[in-house]
Design a protein around this motif. Sequence first.
Motif, PDB file in Angstrom:
ATOM      1  N   ALA A 146      -6.206   7.586   2.557  1.00 42.09           N
ATOM      2  CA  ALA A 146      -5.396   6.447   2.977  1.00 42.09           C
ATOM      3  C   ALA A 146      -5.760   5.221   2.148  1.00 42.09           C
ATOM      4  CB  ALA A 146      -5.615   6.166   4.463  1.00 42.09           C
ATOM      5  N   VAL A 147      -4.736   4.579   1.599  1.00 48.00           N
ATOM      6  CA  VAL A 147      -4.933   3.309   0.889  1.00 48.00           C
ATOM      7  C   VAL A 147      -4.105   2.260   1.610  1.00 48.00           C
ATOM      8  CG1 VAL A 147      -4.807   2.073  -1.307  1.00 48.00           C
ATOM      9  CG2 VAL A 147      -5.168   4.561  -1.301  1.00 48.00           C
ATOM     10  N   ARG A 148      -4.800   1.292   2.219  1.00 48.29           N
ATOM     11  CA  ARG A 148      -4.094   0.232   2.941  1.00 48.29           C
ATOM     12  C   ARG A 148      -3.569  -0.796   1.947  1.00 48.29           C
ATOM     13  NH1 ARG A 148      -8.174  -2.339   6.143  1.00 48.29           N
ATOM     14  NH2 ARG A 148      -9.520  -1.643   4.445  1.00 48.29           N
ATOM     15  N   LEU A 149      -2.347  -1.288   2.217  1.00 50.37           N
ATOM     16  CA  LEU A 149      -1.717  -2.265   1.331  1.00 50.37           C
ATOM     17  C   LEU A 149      -1.588  -3.592   2.065  1.00 50.37           C
ATOM     18  CD1 LEU A 149       1.192   0.009  -0.002  1.00 50.37           C
ATOM     19  CD2 LEU A 149      -1.121  -0.251  -0.950  1.00 50.37           C
ATOM     20  N   ILE A 150      -1.937  -4.672   1.379  1.00 46.39           N
ATOM     21  CA  ILE A 150      -1.934  -5.987   2.024  1.00 46.39           C
ATOM     22  C   ILE A 150      -1.170  -7.001   1.179  1.00 46.39           C
ATOM     23  CG2 ILE A 150      -4.193  -6.619   1.023  1.00 46.39           C
ATOM     24  CD1 ILE A 150      -3.580  -7.481   4.577  1.00 46.39           C
ATOM     25  N   GLU A 151      -0.324  -7.794   1.865  1.00 48.31           N
ATOM     26  CA  GLU A 151       0.437  -8.836   1.185  1.00 48.31           C
ATOM     27  C   GLU A 151      -0.509 -10.000   0.921  1.00 48.31           C
ATOM     28  OE1 GLU A 151       2.108 -12.073   2.190  1.00 48.31           O
ATOM     29  OE2 GLU A 151       2.784 -11.960   0.102  1.00 48.31           O
ATOM     30  N   ASN A 152      -0.604 -10.361  -0.341  1.00 50.55           N
ATOM     31  CA  ASN A 152      -1.603 -11.345  -0.719  1.00 50.55           C
ATOM     32  C   ASN A 152      -1.099 -12.128  -1.934  1.00 50.55           C
ATOM     33  OD1 ASN A 152      -3.971 -12.717  -0.930  1.00 50.55           O
ATOM     34  ND2 ASN A 152      -5.145 -11.043  -1.849  1.00 50.55           N
ATOM     35  N   ARG A 153      -0.726 -13.340  -1.729  1.00 42.42           N
ATOM     36  CA  ARG A 153      -0.269 -14.222  -2.810  1.00 42.42           C
ATOM     37  C   ARG A 153       0.883 -13.622  -3.624  1.00 42.42           C
ATOM     38  NH1 ARG A 153      -6.033 -14.598  -3.648  1.00 42.42           N
ATOM     39  NH2 ARG A 153      -5.696 -13.201  -5.393  1.00 42.42           N
ATOM     40  N   GLY A 154       1.700 -12.788  -3.002  1.00 44.01           N
ATOM     41  CA  GLY A 154       2.914 -12.296  -3.660  1.00 44.01           C
ATOM     42  C   GLY A 154       2.690 -11.280  -4.759  1.00 44.01           C
ATOM     43  N   GLU A 155       1.438 -10.850  -4.945  1.00 40.73           N
ATOM     44  CA  GLU A 155       1.158  -9.889  -6.007  1.00 40.73           C
ATOM     45  C   GLU A 155       1.822  -8.543  -5.678  1.00 40.73           C
ATOM     46  OE1 GLU A 155      -2.781  -7.867  -8.070  1.00 40.73           O
ATOM     47  OE2 GLU A 155      -3.062  -9.394  -6.547  1.00 40.73           O
ATOM     48  N   PRO A 156       2.681  -8.022  -6.566  1.00 36.85           N
ATOM     49  CA  PRO A 156       3.321  -6.745  -6.264  1.00 36.85           C
ATOM     50  C   PRO A 156       2.388  -5.568  -6.519  1.00 36.85           C
ATOM     51  CG  PRO A 156       4.106  -7.549  -8.373  1.00 36.85           C
ATOM     52  CD  PRO A 156       3.127  -8.581  -7.853  1.00 36.85           C
ATOM     53  N   ASN A 157       2.698  -4.447  -5.901  1.00 39.42           N
ATOM     54  CA  ASN A 157       1.971  -3.204  -6.185  1.00 39.42           C
ATOM     55  C   ASN A 157       2.633  -2.533  -7.388  1.00 39.42           C
ATOM     56  OD1 ASN A 157       1.557  -0.161  -5.891  1.00 39.42           O
ATOM     57  ND2 ASN A 157       0.063  -0.997  -4.457  1.00 39.42           N
ATOM     58  N   THR A 158       1.832  -2.281  -8.425  1.00 37.93           N
ATOM     59  CA  THR A 158       2.377  -1.774  -9.690  1.00 37.93           C
ATOM     60  C   THR A 158       3.132  -0.459  -9.500  1.00 37.93           C
ATOM     61  OG1 THR A 158       0.361  -2.673 -10.628  1.00 37.93           O
ATOM     62  CG2 THR A 158       1.722  -1.371 -12.095  1.00 37.93           C
ATOM     63  N   LEU A 159       2.535   0.441  -8.743  1.00 39.27           N
ATOM     64  CA  LEU A 159       3.158   1.760  -8.576  1.00 39.27           C
ATOM     65  C   LEU A 159       4.434   1.672  -7.733  1.00 39.27           C
ATOM     66  CD1 LEU A 159       3.146   4.628  -9.283  1.00 39.27           C
ATOM     67  CD2 LEU A 159       1.137   4.997  -7.879  1.00 39.27           C
ATOM     68  N   LEU A 160       4.405   0.815  -6.707  1.00 39.61           N
ATOM     69  CA  LEU A 160       5.627   0.642  -5.904  1.00 39.61           C
ATOM     70  C   LEU A 160       6.744   0.044  -6.751  1.00 39.61           C
ATOM     71  CD1 LEU A 160       4.466  -0.579  -2.371  1.00 39.61           C
ATOM     72  CD2 LEU A 160       4.805   1.746  -3.226  1.00 39.61           C
ATOM     73  N   SER A 161       6.384  -0.793  -7.733  1.00 42.94           N
ATOM     74  CA  SER A 161       7.405  -1.369  -8.619  1.00 42.94           C
ATOM     75  C   SER A 161       8.132  -0.274  -9.385  1.00 42.94           C
ATOM     76  CB  SER A 161       6.763  -2.350  -9.610  1.00 42.94           C
ATOM     77  OG  SER A 161       6.163  -3.408  -8.908  1.00 42.94           O
ATOM     78  N   THR A 162       7.437   0.826  -9.663  1.00 47.51           N
ATOM     79  CA  THR A 162       8.062   1.963 -10.345  1.00 47.51           C
ATOM     80  C   THR A 162       8.908   2.783  -9.369  1.00 47.51           C
ATOM     81  OG1 THR A 162       6.149   2.106 -11.810  1.00 47.51           O
ATOM     82  CG2 THR A 162       7.573   4.054 -11.713  1.00 47.51           C
ATOM     83  N   LEU A 163       8.398   2.949  -8.133  1.00 49.87           N
ATOM     84  CA  LEU A 163       9.053   3.841  -7.172  1.00 49.87           C
ATOM     85  C   LEU A 163      10.239   3.207  -6.446  1.00 49.87           C
ATOM     86  CD1 LEU A 163       5.858   5.350  -5.475  1.00 49.87           C
ATOM     87  CD2 LEU A 163       7.381   6.532  -7.085  1.00 49.87           C
ATOM     88  N   TRP A 164      10.057   1.970  -6.005  1.00 51.51           N
ATOM     89  CA  TRP A 164      11.011   1.363  -5.060  1.00 51.51           C
ATOM     90  C   TRP A 164      12.459   1.304  -5.551  1.00 51.51           C
ATOM     91  CZ3 TRP A 164       8.068   2.936  -1.828  1.00 51.51           C
ATOM     92  CH2 TRP A 164       7.549   2.302  -0.717  1.00 51.51           C
ATOM     93  N   PRO A 165      12.713   1.057  -6.853  1.00 47.52           N
ATOM     94  CA  PRO A 165      14.131   0.999  -7.270  1.00 47.52           C
ATOM     95  C   PRO A 165      14.884   2.307  -7.026  1.00 47.52           C
ATOM     96  CG  PRO A 165      12.716   0.022  -8.941  1.00 47.52           C
ATOM     97  CD  PRO A 165      11.808   0.688  -7.951  1.00 47.52           C
ATOM     98  N   SER A 166      14.157   3.431  -6.922  1.00 52.95           N
ATOM     99  CA  SER A 166      14.823   4.728  -6.692  1.00 52.95           C
ATOM    100  C   SER A 166      14.872   5.093  -5.217  1.00 52.95           C
ATOM    101  CB  SER A 166      14.071   5.842  -7.433  1.00 52.95           C
ATOM    102  OG  SER A 166      13.921   5.526  -8.786  1.00 52.95           O
ATOM    103  N   MET A 167      14.414   4.210  -4.323  1.00 56.24           N
ATOM    104  CA  MET A 167      14.265   4.587  -2.915  1.00 56.24           C
ATOM    105  C   MET A 167      15.577   5.087  -2.308  1.00 56.24           C
ATOM    106  SD  MET A 167      12.890   2.377   0.290  1.00 56.24           S
ATOM    107  CE  MET A 167      11.295   2.042  -0.407  1.00 56.24           C
ATOM    108  N   PRO A 168      15.567   6.321  -1.763  1.00 56.48           N
ATOM    109  CA  PRO A 168      16.777   6.836  -1.110  1.00 56.48           C
ATOM    110  C   PRO A 168      16.980   6.154   0.243  1.00 56.48           C
ATOM    111  CG  PRO A 168      15.009   8.480  -1.073  1.00 56.48           C
ATOM    112  CD  PRO A 168      14.448   7.268  -1.741  1.00 56.48           C
ATOM    113  N   LYS A 169      18.121   5.495   0.401  1.00 52.66           N
ATOM    114  CA  LYS A 169      18.343   4.668   1.596  1.00 52.66           C
ATOM    115  C   LYS A 169      18.822   5.482   2.796  1.00 52.66           C
ATOM    116  CE  LYS A 169      17.835   0.447  -0.449  1.00 52.66           C
ATOM    117  NZ  LYS A 169      17.500   0.813  -1.819  1.00 52.66           N
TER     118      LYS A 169
END
Length: 251
Positions: A146-169
């Motif tokens: 488990a890797v917990r993710l925390i919102e902190n000063r708007g810094e994006p998660n690099t890997l999510l930046s790759t994944l999220w544009p393809s997210m199946p809605k």
Amino acid sequence: MRLPAVALLLAGLVCAASAQTTSTGTKWDYIGKYGPLNWGKLDPAWKACSVGKEQSPVDIRNAKLNKALQPIEFHYLTGPVEMVNTGHTIQVNVAPGSYIVYEGVRYDLQQFHFHHPSDEAVKGKLSDMVVHLVHKSSDGKIAVVAVRLIENRGEPNTLLSTLWPSMPKAVGQTAKVSDLVNPGGFLPGDRGYWTYTGSLTAPPCTEGVKWLIFQQQMPVSREQIRVFSAIYPVNSRELQDPHGRTIEASE
Ligand SMILES: [Zn+2]
């Protein structure tokens, strides 16, 4: 007059879609009568959800330092991935070949997925999100990192930046991600972790799961949280009674 009718119809569709069935055909959800408090009653195969004594998630507190705990060895490959909207989470299926070695046992990475907010708490505090990397040994033992993710000063998660544009809605929809992905991109620099024995945090709540939870959190931006929570506003299970289980800390 037509607009409200359309809106009602859409709301009905969204509600119907939110409580999805599993491969066994049993419907479950995170709220209402198909929610976590009733999971154990929905299907005989899910009894552990209500009567199990080693359920997850738990609140991580009073962890016992155990300097003999070994580092988790990661052998993750860069490869193609496919995202699936399961009706309960966004799951990312990976090509075979990635694995961890822990306490001398090889566990192959099957998939990873997300919860919002995090299932697990640390001293009572949930994180904004968590990624669960699910592994299985050749004899069927499960280990979840488990890797917990925390919102902190708007810094994006690099890997999510790759994944999220393809997210199946839409529920049941799958999507190939055009870039190759290495799940190691989620791992924090500091590899200190907590470990305890628990369960899957969703039906069938299977026990005997080795949990490996990193102490260091990784960033996620508010926008990345928004994209996920627009589909899954809440997909985490409430904290479970530890029933005297020990949580160990590697450092
Ligand atoms: Zn999970």
